[in-house]
Motif scaffolding. Structure first.
Motif, PDB file in Angstrom:
ATOM      1  N   UNK A   1       0.828  -1.214   0.000  1.00 47.01           N
ATOM      2  CA  UNK A   1       0.000   0.000   0.000  1.00 47.01           C
ATOM      3  C   UNK A   1       0.859   1.258   0.000  1.00 47.01           C
ATOM      4  N   UNK A   2       2.173   1.089   0.244  1.00 48.32           N
ATOM      5  CA  UNK A   2       3.062   2.238   0.145  1.00 48.32           C
ATOM      6  C   UNK A   2       3.334   2.442  -1.340  1.00 48.32           C
ATOM      7  N   UNK A   3       2.342   2.996  -2.012  1.00 50.45           N
ATOM      8  CA  UNK A   3       2.452   3.170  -3.454  1.00 50.45           C
ATOM      9  C   UNK A   3       1.607   4.360  -3.865  1.00 50.45           C
ATOM     10  N   UNK A   4       1.890   4.881  -5.055  1.00 46.93           N
ATOM     11  CA  UNK A   4       1.068   5.975  -5.560  1.00 46.93           C
ATOM     12  C   UNK A   4      -0.228   5.409  -6.114  1.00 46.93           C
ATOM     13  N   UNK A   5      -1.289   6.169  -5.908  1.00 43.83           N
ATOM     14  CA  UNK A   5      -2.603   5.680  -6.304  1.00 43.83           C
ATOM     15  C   UNK A   5      -2.655   5.320  -7.785  1.00 43.83           C
ATOM     16  N   UNK A   6      -1.923   6.065  -8.610  1.00 40.45           N
ATOM     17  CA  UNK A   6      -2.015   5.754 -10.048  1.00 40.45           C
ATOM     18  C   UNK A   6      -1.432   4.392 -10.387  1.00 40.45           C
TER      19      UNK A   6
ATOM     20  N   UNK B 181      -3.747  13.246  -1.696  1.00 39.58           N
ATOM     21  CA  UNK B 181      -2.391  12.713  -1.774  1.00 39.58           C
ATOM     22  C   UNK B 181      -2.381  11.588  -2.789  1.00 39.58           C
ATOM     23  N   UNK B 182      -1.197  11.298  -3.328  1.00 37.93           N
ATOM     24  CA  UNK B 182      -1.065  10.128  -4.202  1.00 37.93           C
ATOM     25  C   UNK B 182      -0.750   8.886  -3.374  1.00 37.93           C
ATOM     26  N   UNK B 183      -0.356   9.084  -2.119  1.00 35.39           N
ATOM     27  CA  UNK B 183       0.155   7.992  -1.286  1.00 35.39           C
ATOM     28  C   UNK B 183      -1.006   7.193  -0.684  1.00 35.39           C
ATOM     29  N   UNK B 184      -1.206   5.993  -1.191  1.00 37.06           N
ATOM     30  CA  UNK B 184      -2.368   5.192  -0.796  1.00 37.06           C
ATOM     31  C   UNK B 184      -2.334   4.877   0.699  1.00 37.06           C
ATOM     32  N   UNK B 185      -1.142   4.573   1.201  1.00 37.11           N
ATOM     33  CA  UNK B 185      -1.031   4.246   2.625  1.00 37.11           C
ATOM     34  C   UNK B 185      -1.392   5.457   3.487  1.00 37.11           C
TER      35      UNK B 185
END
Lengths: 473, 473
Positions: A1-6, B181-185
């Motif tokens: 989950x430590x990732x960019x949503x895209x 934010x882009x950061x999913x976490x």
């Protein structure tokens, strides 16, 4: 989950279009020299390996993703896709430079090969980790090159960018050449020596400076370094000498004094004289106060008498260049069992990536590094000539009897780790031997000599043709 | 264990000397305006509360401390002391500014009162957390003030300083005014909206740009933002328009296009014209590429047609000023039941702390903030006049009918949390109402008007007397 949503929306797209398992190759590199340094120190691999070993989507993660909505209140991901994520199993091949090696702009320092969607999902975390630790190891190395043997204590915890900003910086600083950290947790986790004695508040908690010094020498007779600048530095030194004499009487030693403010050149010289005059020639002078490699170098030139350096903010935040600008670029994708090479165009030539399955050959001539050639493993019979990535007039040919090593080594195969992490001490040693293998002119702070990195000749021309072709010229 | 080693050696010393339970008071403040900003945004309190709630030494920690040795191979800590640490129970009183409030140099923003050794042990982590999050919330706020209503998407994960450097920055940026934010976490942990669509590699994974756009519009018909600069931006826009038309036919909408390189002023205007000419007046133009508040302001002045801003590196690393320089200073210590005020001298007047048990009175005049007065709670009947901390000629008197609020509110009492964390949305709202209460001139990017912060008159003179007395003048 430590990732960019895209990465997730793209994964969803690839999966929907059923191209998620296409094999892809991505390379990590940086374009510009951090701090205008002649070299960088690769760091962060062990963190990345840990991250990849533990990669998965928990039920909690999927519950979170399930409730995400678009602006017009539609579910973003369907349940089938979440099931697919739940079954995620890491399958990629990873090749990377070993930690502690010197690396240079444009060359791939980390390579991922595997299912397209997996390559994307791991991008953000990999870049985050390598970007920061390589930056800090480089900064630390520059400082240690200038301190030329004087120990540097890292104590940046309080000014670092977040908790892991501090921990990762302590690790990278130690790898980059520092002797210790102030961060106890970093010491414990990474097996780094910890150092520190007392702060101004110790002095203020006692009725007088001399009483505070004496009290500290009593409780820490074997680790006695006294901070002398709470009221008046040179008077502080005199009091430290007094306590030093008392320690001598009980067969103990004053190890050092610390100066945390004022003119470090002037005060260290005056302090040295006072100490020497009183028979304390071996008492160390530790200095701190917003020091970076340039101030350190200037103090050295002024023949300051500082022998140990305490560095915080400017090291752990890489103050003058707080991001390395690492990128992660698709360079090839497999279609019908054969690799199709990929480049992204840009108005700026420097921003166009190198295509192929990349590797770096580092040539060694008489024990010294002679140049790095970026090669594409898909190109058979590579040429022994390389061309500067952005200047075709800069060419270098390696004679046939010169040996090379391959910079990228095997880290994961089919999602399984195949690399044994060296100890942190071994990484430090590798860096130290690396530094011996490049010319001093490359290690200069200002206008360093530039180590040669080029594209293997066939790769260079192939890339050029691809650009012209894409631009329809 | 997230502490500097000298906190442990000092704790050991205090404990050995049996003065560890003396009550002390420490204050957190910063001296210089970050980014030369007219204001800062306090942030990080919730993190600190979490940290303090979970404070303890595990057996593992103690095992680690037990084996630490001095240079001459003696144990640093004795077993009795480790037992003492094992029994650690947090006992401090904490008062702090609420997150989202505007704060200014020199005023205490966080105050710890309690056993001397406990105040020291928690220092490093508190400063780390508040230093970074306040810095980033301030940076984000500056950007959002300039964007004046245009949403700013934070997407700094890959360039942030470590993993928590990214997470904490996402939280602080959202509080500072960013929309997502882009950061999913970070989205999951802090309940922040996440955003993102696709990257260049999505385009490169397809045979052509138009095919990639079409494919994305098919899988994400309700969340379709297309990145148009992979090959040629304006040609990319034309293709996006084509796909936009196809979406219209199925009653869906192209939401936006994203430009990630090139001249954002020129390209956004040209793109806007193309879009408008084809009936896509409501398609948003999202721009990114090393944007900070100054570039954003310049693009606004050039009447660029960007309507949504994507900001990464320069926000999450606070690129031009990557540390706030927060300090944590002892200001009073209790001896025989009465408080003794403390200051640390320095050659630089700005580095001398304020003594006492500090609080801040923020005066409100006709709905606007009129000035902050630093008071010492030990001084009875405070004066209604305040004096600039470093310039005695700058004086401000508040008339008696002006109300004030106390900035520091109760967070912990005797080690127990007594504060209810507001939701992150409530914090955002507080900041927004704070911004309404200061003059626009204070929010200027360049040479802002300086909001008045002073020392209550008696405190000012008391401090002055203490300095002269310590210097024996």
């Amino acid at each position: 989950m430590l990732t960019d949503f895209y990465q997730l929306t793209m994964t969803y797209g690839y999966w929907k279009k059923n191209i998620h398992n296409k094999e892809a190759c991505f390379n990590v590199f940086f374009r510009e020299r951090p701090f205008k340094s002649g070299y960088a120190v690769f760091c962060g691999l062990e963190y990345v390996i840990d991250f990849l070993k533990n990669l998965k989507f928990t039920d909690d993660d999927l519950k979170y993703l399930k409730k995400l909505k678009t602006g017009n209140n539609k579910k973003i991901f369907d349940d089938e896709f979440l099931k697919f994520l739940k079954s995620f199993k890491f399958k990629c091949d990873i090749d990377a430079v070993e930690e502690g090696r010197l690396v240079f702009p444009n060359e791939p320092i980390f390579r991922v090969k595997g299912p397209l969607y997996q390559c994307q999902l791991i991008e953000s975390a990999i870049v985050n980790i390598l970007n920061f630790q390589t930056l800090i190891a480089t900064k630390a190395c520059r400082m240690n090159v200038v301190s030329s043997g004087d120990p540097i204590f890292e104590f940046g915890l309080r000014r670092a960018q977040g908790i892991d900003g501090a921990l990762a910086a302590s690790r990278a600083s130690y790898i980059g050449g520092c002797s210790s950290t102030s961060n106890v947790l970093a010491g414990k986790i990474f097996n780094i020596p910890v150092s520190g004695t007392h702060s101004h508040s110790w002095i203020l908690s006692h009725d007088s400076e001399i009483e505070a010094f004496r009290s500290f020498s009593e409780v820490m007779p074997d680790n006695c370094i006294l901070l002398v600048d709470t009221y008046d530095t040179l008077k502080g030194v005199e009091k430290a000498i007094e306590v030093g004499r008392e320690l001598k009487k009980i067969n103990k030693k004053l190890l050092g004094i610390r100066i945390d403010s004022g003119d470090l050149s002037y005060l260290s010289k005056k302090s040295r004289k006072l100490l020497d005059k009183n028979g304390f020639e071996d008492v160390k002078i530790i200095a701190s106060n917003d020091i970076d490699e340039f101030i350190l170098s200037s103090l050295k030139q002024q023949k300051s008498k500082v022998t140990v350096w305490g560095i915080g903010t400017r090291l752990v935040t890489a103050y003058d260049n707080p991001s390395l600008g690492l990128v992660y670029k698709l360079s090839a994708i497999k279609e019908n069992k054969s690799w199709i090479k990929k480049i992204k165009l840009s108005e700026q030539k420097i921003k166009i990536n190198n295509p192929g399955i990349l590797q770096v050959h580092r040539y060694i001539h008489e024990g010294k590094y002679d140049g790095d050639m970026i090669v594409d493993e898909l190109i058979k019979n590579p040429n022994s000539t390389m061309i500067h990535p952005h200047d075709s007039t800069k060419v270098k040919r390696f004679s046939k009897n010169i040996k090379h090593i391959k910079l990228l080594v095997r880290i994961f195969r089919n999602g399984k780790p195949v690399y044994k992490n060296p100890s942190i001490l071994k990484i430090k040693k590798l860096l130290s031997s690396e530094l011996d293998k490049i010319d001093n002119s490359i290690k200069r702070l200002h206008n360093p000599h530039l180590y040669k990195v080029g594209l293997e000749k066939k790769l260079y021309h192939e890339k050029n043709d691809m650009i012209l072709n894409l631009r329809k010229l």
